[in-house]
Design a protein around this motif. Structure first.
Motif, PDB file in Angstrom:
ATOM      1  N   ILE A   1       0.816  -1.221   0.000  1.00 40.62           N
ATOM      2  CA  ILE A   1       0.000   0.000   0.000  1.00 40.62           C
ATOM      3  C   ILE A   1       0.847   1.266   0.000  1.00 40.62           C
ATOM      4  CG2 ILE A   1      -2.010  -1.085   1.051  1.00 40.62           C
ATOM      5  CD1 ILE A   1      -1.132   0.178   3.717  1.00 40.62           C
ATOM      6  N   ARG A   2       2.122   1.152   0.314  1.00 38.03           N
ATOM      7  CA  ARG A   2       2.996   2.329   0.312  1.00 38.03           C
ATOM      8  C   ARG A   2       3.618   2.598  -1.062  1.00 38.03           C
ATOM      9  NH1 ARG A   2       6.287   3.081   5.739  1.00 38.03           N
ATOM     10  NH2 ARG A   2       4.497   3.711   6.978  1.00 38.03           N
ATOM     11  N   ALA A   3       3.390   1.714  -1.994  1.00 37.62           N
ATOM     12  CA  ALA A   3       3.932   1.916  -3.343  1.00 37.62           C
ATOM     13  C   ALA A   3       3.278   3.140  -3.981  1.00 37.62           C
ATOM     14  CB  ALA A   3       3.697   0.692  -4.205  1.00 37.62           C
ATOM     15  N   VAL A   4       4.065   3.856  -4.760  1.00 33.97           N
ATOM     16  CA  VAL A   4       3.574   5.045  -5.465  1.00 33.97           C
ATOM     17  C   VAL A   4       3.563   4.726  -6.955  1.00 33.97           C
ATOM     18  CG1 VAL A   4       4.046   7.458  -5.998  1.00 33.97           C
ATOM     19  CG2 VAL A   4       4.530   6.568  -3.709  1.00 33.97           C
ATOM     20  N   VAL A   5       2.448   4.995  -7.604  1.00 33.64           N
ATOM     21  CA  VAL A   5       2.350   4.753  -9.042  1.00 33.64           C
ATOM     22  C   VAL A   5       2.057   6.080  -9.742  1.00 33.64           C
ATOM     23  CG1 VAL A   5      -0.094   4.083  -8.917  1.00 33.64           C
ATOM     24  CG2 VAL A   5       1.253   3.366 -10.847  1.00 33.64           C
ATOM     25  N   ARG A   6       2.806   6.334 -10.812  1.00 29.95           N
ATOM     26  CA  ARG A   6       2.658   7.568 -11.587  1.00 29.95           C
ATOM     27  C   ARG A   6       2.489   7.227 -13.063  1.00 29.95           C
ATOM     28  NH1 ARG A   6       1.568  10.011  -7.432  1.00 29.95           N
ATOM     29  NH2 ARG A   6       3.114  11.043  -6.173  1.00 29.95           N
ATOM     30  N   LEU A   7       1.629   7.950 -13.707  1.00 30.54           N
ATOM     31  CA  LEU A   7       1.411   7.828 -15.144  1.00 30.54           C
ATOM     32  C   LEU A   7       2.321   8.819 -15.856  1.00 30.54           C
ATOM     33  CD1 LEU A   7      -0.456   6.689 -17.452  1.00 30.54           C
ATOM     34  CD2 LEU A   7      -1.831   8.748 -17.105  1.00 30.54           C
ATOM     35  N   PHE A   8       2.955   8.363 -16.936  1.00 26.17           N
ATOM     36  CA  PHE A   8       3.741   9.280 -17.751  1.00 26.17           C
ATOM     37  C   PHE A   8       3.554   8.913 -19.212  1.00 26.17           C
ATOM     38  CE2 PHE A   8       6.566   5.725 -17.022  1.00 26.17           C
ATOM     39  CZ  PHE A   8       7.313   5.607 -18.174  1.00 26.17           C
ATOM     40  N   GLY A   9       4.084   9.707 -20.095  1.00 34.21           N
ATOM     41  CA  GLY A   9       3.983   9.423 -21.529  1.00 34.21           C
ATOM     42  C   GLY A   9       2.770  10.075 -22.162  1.00 34.21           C
ATOM     43  N   SER A  10       2.370   9.549 -23.313  1.00 35.05           N
ATOM     44  CA  SER A  10       1.331  10.183 -24.127  1.00 35.05           C
ATOM     45  C   SER A  10      -0.029  10.236 -23.444  1.00 35.05           C
ATOM     46  CB  SER A  10       1.203   9.467 -25.471  1.00 35.05           C
ATOM     47  OG  SER A  10       0.813   8.117 -25.276  1.00 35.05           O
ATOM     48  N   ARG A  11      -0.303   9.328 -22.520  1.00 38.91           N
ATOM     49  CA  ARG A  11      -1.609   9.329 -21.847  1.00 38.91           C
ATOM     50  C   ARG A  11      -1.808  10.537 -20.936  1.00 38.91           C
ATOM     51  NH1 ARG A  11      -5.759   5.347 -22.652  1.00 38.91           N
ATOM     52  NH2 ARG A  11      -4.795   3.870 -24.054  1.00 38.91           N
ATOM     53  N   THR A  12      -0.740  11.240 -20.618  1.00 39.87           N
ATOM     54  CA  THR A  12      -0.866  12.438 -19.778  1.00 39.87           C
ATOM     55  C   THR A  12      -1.297  13.652 -20.590  1.00 39.87           C
ATOM     56  OG1 THR A  12       1.467  13.031 -20.019  1.00 39.87           O
ATOM     57  CG2 THR A  12       0.883  11.608 -18.161  1.00 39.87           C
ATOM     58  N   ASP A  13      -1.263  13.542 -21.903  1.00 41.20           N
ATOM     59  CA  ASP A  13      -1.609  14.652 -22.797  1.00 41.20           C
ATOM     60  C   ASP A  13      -3.029  14.474 -23.317  1.00 41.20           C
ATOM     61  OD1 ASP A  13      -1.839  16.613 -24.742  1.00 41.20           O
ATOM     62  OD2 ASP A  13       0.077  16.142 -25.698  1.00 41.20           O
ATOM     63  N   ASP A  14      -3.925  15.334 -22.887  1.00 44.64           N
ATOM     64  CA  ASP A  14      -5.335  15.241 -23.291  1.00 44.64           C
ATOM     65  C   ASP A  14      -5.551  15.472 -24.783  1.00 44.64           C
ATOM     66  OD1 ASP A  14      -6.186  14.672 -20.726  1.00 44.64           O
ATOM     67  OD2 ASP A  14      -6.520  16.777 -20.222  1.00 44.64           O
ATOM     68  N   LEU A  15      -4.585  16.066 -25.466  1.00 46.19           N
ATOM     69  CA  LEU A  15      -4.745  16.374 -26.887  1.00 46.19           C
ATOM     70  C   LEU A  15      -4.345  15.223 -27.802  1.00 46.19           C
ATOM     71  CD1 LEU A  15      -3.406  20.042 -26.855  1.00 46.19           C
ATOM     72  CD2 LEU A  15      -5.773  19.247 -26.702  1.00 46.19           C
ATOM     73  N   GLN A  16      -3.654  14.221 -27.259  1.00 44.55           N
ATOM     74  CA  GLN A  16      -3.243  13.087 -28.087  1.00 44.55           C
ATOM     75  C   GLN A  16      -4.305  12.000 -28.078  1.00 44.55           C
ATOM     76  OE1 GLN A  16       0.675  11.595 -27.612  1.00 44.55           O
ATOM     77  NE2 GLN A  16       1.593  13.619 -27.365  1.00 44.55           N
ATOM     78  N   ARG A  17      -4.098  11.000 -28.941  1.00 40.30           N
ATOM     79  CA  ARG A  17      -5.023   9.872 -29.018  1.00 40.30           C
ATOM     80  C   ARG A  17      -4.231   8.583 -28.975  1.00 40.30           C
ATOM     81  NH1 ARG A  17      -9.809  10.685 -33.105  1.00 40.30           N
ATOM     82  NH2 ARG A  17     -10.230   8.756 -32.047  1.00 40.30           N
ATOM     83  N   GLY A  18      -4.873   7.530 -28.480  1.00 37.36           N
ATOM     84  CA  GLY A  18      -4.241   6.220 -28.452  1.00 37.36           C
ATOM     85  C   GLY A  18      -3.070   6.169 -27.498  1.00 37.36           C
ATOM     86  N   GLY A  19      -2.217   5.203 -27.720  1.00 36.94           N
ATOM     87  CA  GLY A  19      -1.018   5.066 -26.902  1.00 36.94           C
ATOM     88  C   GLY A  19      -1.173   4.045 -25.797  1.00 36.94           C
ATOM     89  N   ASP A  20      -0.022   3.577 -25.331  1.00 39.27           N
ATOM     90  CA  ASP A  20      -0.031   2.609 -24.245  1.00 39.27           C
ATOM     91  C   ASP A  20      -0.078   3.344 -22.906  1.00 39.27           C
ATOM     92  OD1 ASP A  20       2.476   3.710 -24.401  1.00 39.27           O
ATOM     93  OD2 ASP A  20       3.553   1.834 -24.225  1.00 39.27           O
ATOM     94  N   ILE A  21      -0.155   2.587 -21.832  1.00 35.80           N
ATOM     95  CA  ILE A  21      -0.187   3.163 -20.491  1.00 35.80           C
ATOM     96  C   ILE A  21       1.196   2.956 -19.882  1.00 35.80           C
ATOM     97  CG2 ILE A  21      -1.216   3.034 -18.197  1.00 35.80           C
ATOM     98  CD1 ILE A  21      -3.779   2.002 -19.564  1.00 35.80           C
ATOM     99  N   ASP A  22       1.919   4.056 -19.688  1.00 34.16           N
ATOM    100  CA  ASP A  22       3.261   4.017 -19.108  1.00 34.16           C
ATOM    101  C   ASP A  22       3.156   4.319 -17.625  1.00 34.16           C
ATOM    102  OD1 ASP A  22       4.694   3.715 -21.654  1.00 34.16           O
ATOM    103  OD2 ASP A  22       4.014   5.756 -22.038  1.00 34.16           O
ATOM    104  N   LEU A  23       3.659   3.396 -16.795  1.00 35.14           N
ATOM    105  CA  LEU A  23       3.584   3.567 -15.356  1.00 35.14           C
ATOM    106  C   LEU A  23       4.973   3.557 -14.738  1.00 35.14           C
ATOM    107  CD1 LEU A  23       0.705   1.057 -14.531  1.00 35.14           C
ATOM    108  CD2 LEU A  23       0.518   3.533 -14.828  1.00 35.14           C
ATOM    109  N   TYR A  24       5.183   4.450 -13.786  1.00 40.37           N
ATOM    110  CA  TYR A  24       6.381   4.457 -12.961  1.00 40.37           C
ATOM    111  C   TYR A  24       5.923   4.032 -11.574  1.00 40.37           C
ATOM    112  CZ  TYR A  24      10.119   6.190  -9.984  1.00 40.37           C
ATOM    113  OH  TYR A  24      11.106   6.288  -9.039  1.00 40.37           O
ATOM    114  N   ILE A  25       6.553   2.986 -11.031  1.00 40.28           N
ATOM    115  CA  ILE A  25       6.174   2.482  -9.720  1.00 40.28           C
ATOM    116  C   ILE A  25       7.370   2.611  -8.788  1.00 40.28           C
ATOM    117  CG2 ILE A  25       5.388   0.483  -8.402  1.00 40.28           C
ATOM    118  CD1 ILE A  25       4.122  -0.515 -11.076  1.00 40.28           C
TER     119      ILE A  25
END
Length: 64
Positions: free
Chosen positions: A21-45
């Motif tokens: 439960i103490r793990a931190v997960v962050r989203l990065f990459g194209s999914r963070t940009d509301d103007l783009q389409r598609g793309g995979d889900i990049d996670l930093y844990i």
């Protein structure tokens, strides 16, 4: 961010199951940009776990 709340919740729950439960997960990459389409889900844990073998096992279980 181009993930709905339900998807975010599932990701957080599954990361917590594998890394604690103490793990931190962050989203990065194209999914963070509301103007783009598609793309995979990049996670930093970030985890307190120090054992690389355990971390790798948990990553495999998480992404299968």
């Amino acid at each position: 961010m181009r993930l709905d709340k339900h998807t975010c919740q599932i990701i957080q729950e599954e990361v917590a199951k594998q890394f604690g439960i103490r793990a931190v997960v962050r989203l990065f990459g194209s999914r963070t940009d509301d103007l783009q389409r598609g793309g995979d889900i990049d996670l930093y844990i970030k985890t307190k776990q120090q054992n690389a073998e355990v971390i790798n096992k948990n990553k495999i279980v998480l992404f299968i």
